[in-house]
Design an enzyme around this catalytic site. Structure first.
Site, short mmCIF file in Angstrom:
data_model
loop_
_atom_site.label_atom_id
_atom_site.label_comp_id
_atom_site.label_asym_id
_atom_site.label_seq_id
_atom_site.Cartn_x
_atom_site.Cartn_y
_atom_site.Cartn_z
N ASP A 265 -0.64 5.78 -6.89
CA ASP A 265 -1.67 4.73 -6.84
C ASP A 265 -2.92 5.15 -7.61
O ASP A 265 -3.48 4.35 -8.36
CB ASP A 265 -2.04 4.44 -5.38
CG ASP A 265 -0.94 3.70 -4.64
OD1 ASP A 265 -0.02 3.19 -5.29
OD2 ASP A 265 -1.01 3.65 -3.40
N ASP A 278 -3.31 7.64 -2.06
CA ASP A 278 -2.35 6.59 -1.74
C ASP A 278 -3.06 5.55 -0.87
O ASP A 278 -3.57 5.88 0.21
CB ASP A 278 -1.14 7.17 -1.00
CG ASP A 278 0.07 6.26 -1.08
OD1 ASP A 278 0.24 5.59 -2.10
OD2 ASP A 278 0.86 6.23 -0.10
N LYS A 280 -3.06 2.31 1.50
CA LYS A 280 -2.17 1.61 2.43
C LYS A 280 -2.93 0.52 3.16
O LYS A 280 -4.14 0.63 3.39
CB LYS A 280 -1.58 2.59 3.46
CG LYS A 280 -0.74 3.70 2.86
CD LYS A 280 0.52 3.17 2.20
CE LYS A 280 1.37 4.29 1.65
NZ LYS A 280 2.57 3.77 0.93
#
EC number: 3.1.-.-
Length: 397
Positions: A265, A278, A280
């Protein structure tokens, strides 16, 4: 001396008023001897009042089937110390309430295995810490599948196909509960909305992180984000203030030796530390790292691949998992230190070994079916479906 006395008694469920005429004892002294003269009483009046009648209260124990509890009562009354054992108590409960139906929840034991080959996580000889790398625009390498190159599975696929029995159990239970609540069509629409919101969220992040102005200035203005991600962007606003020196966004990494791929990401500095980040989204709070399940393994796998990929001239040994919430609640940022990353890197190598063994067994199974086709010349319809499904899995990342 006479004394009138009245008292109220209960007789056959009625309140009865009883009047008595009592004659007190008189004492007479005769020749120095004390002799009671007489003692008597007489009942003059007797009256009963039916209007004061009250029904006998019913005891809740009257409705209890005493036969079912006879052994339990007997064991309690015969001895101060009960002679019941866990087994007899369970038998008694089953007799009263029926057998206990236990959910078949698999128990997961900690994985104490060690990777067969401990591949390096860092390759220090390739490290280049140059200021010009951080001053340029973020790198974005697209995933390309060459027909002639060997197949490289993705990190996501490897993790999905090596889930533990406990993880599979809880995922299936969640899916059944959601289908029972939303229906088949409703569940499909729900999952599609989740994927769509995730894509919009990452697109909004990319627009911010690739802009020429600073992140703080970009967000302090009036950015026009889709309504579906407004809450997510508000949730991570305080995280974005601590992110700088973005080096890669939505960029492909591939491990040079283990031959797996992934799309990170973001690679940037969080509070001065270079991390694989990352992003989420979640509908439920995830304040602890353990709430993120396999996400730390995923981040370690991305970092390990990046450290061997020739497209990146630097090394990353830290990670960051940011969980954003739709209602705008401040996001949770879970930092992965170098020590934690090494632990999850070993776990990733074990999952990769399990995946490789599964592929070997699947390949052997497919080859056996092919030999069966050659020898018999005909394949059942179910076997054809399974073969096509295995081929489809081998082509997917």
């Amino acid at each position: 001396m006479y004394l009138k006395c009245e008292e109220l008694i209960v007789y056959q469920g009625c309140f009865v008023k009883l009047s008595r005429m009592l004659i007190l004892k008189r004492v007479v002294s005769v020749g120095g001897i004390i002799v009671p003269h007489c003692t008597s009483h007489s009942v003059r009046n007797f009256s009963a009042c039916h209007c004061l009648r009250s029904s006998k209260p019913l005891s809740p124990y009257n409705t209890v089937a005493s036969e079912r509890y006879s052994s339990l009562v007997k064991s309690i009354m015969t001895s101060r110390t009960s002679s019941q054992t866990p087994e007899t108590l369970q038998a008694e409960d089953e007799n009263i309430y029926g057998p206990i139906i236990k959910a078949q929840t698999p128990t997961s034991k900690p994985d104490t295995r060690e990777p067969k080959t401990l591949h390096q996580f860092l390759h220090c000889e390739d490290t280049v810490e140059a200021e010009e790398l951080e001053s340029g625009p973020p790198v974005r390498i697209l995933l390309q599948r060459d027909k002639g190159s060997p197949f490289a599975p993705s990190v996501t696929r490897i993790l999905q196909q090596t889930l533990s029995s406990e993880q599979i159990f809880y995922l299936e239970r969640w899916k059944k509960r959601m289908i029972a609540e939303l229906g088949e069509d409703g569940f499909k629409e729900y999952t599609q909305n989740l994927f769509r919101q995730g894509k919009l969220f990452h697109s909004a992040l990319e627009a911010i992180l690739t802009s020429c102005v600073t992140i703080k200035d970009k967000y302090s203005g009036t950015p026009e984000f889709p309504a579906e991600v407004q809450g997510y962007m508000e949730s991570i606003s305080h995280i974005l203030d601590d992110i700088g020196a973005v080096r890669a966004i939505e960029s492909t990494v591939q491990h040079a030796n283990l031959n797996y791929v992934g799309i990170v990401d973001c690679v940037a500095r969080y509070r001065g530390v270079l991390c694989v980040i990352d992003w989420k989204t979640s509908e439920k709070p995830k304040p602890f790292l353990s709430n993120t399940y396999d996400n730390p393994i995923q981040v370690a796998a991305y970092a390990g691949a990046l450290n061997t990929d020739g497209n990146y001239k630097y090394q990353v040994e830290n990670g960051l998992i940011v969980v954003a919430y739709k209602d705008g609640t401040p996001a949770h940022a879970h930092q992965l230190s170098a020590e934690l990353m090494m632990q999850y890197w070993k776990t990733w190598l074990l999952r990769l070994e399990d995946f490789t063994e599964q592929r070997s067994s699947d390949t052997f199974s497919v080859s056996s079916k092919n030999r069966s086709v050659t020898s018999k010349g005909k394949v059942p319809e179910a076997d054809k479906i399974n073969m096509n499904y295995n081929k489809l899995l081998c082509r997917r990342a």
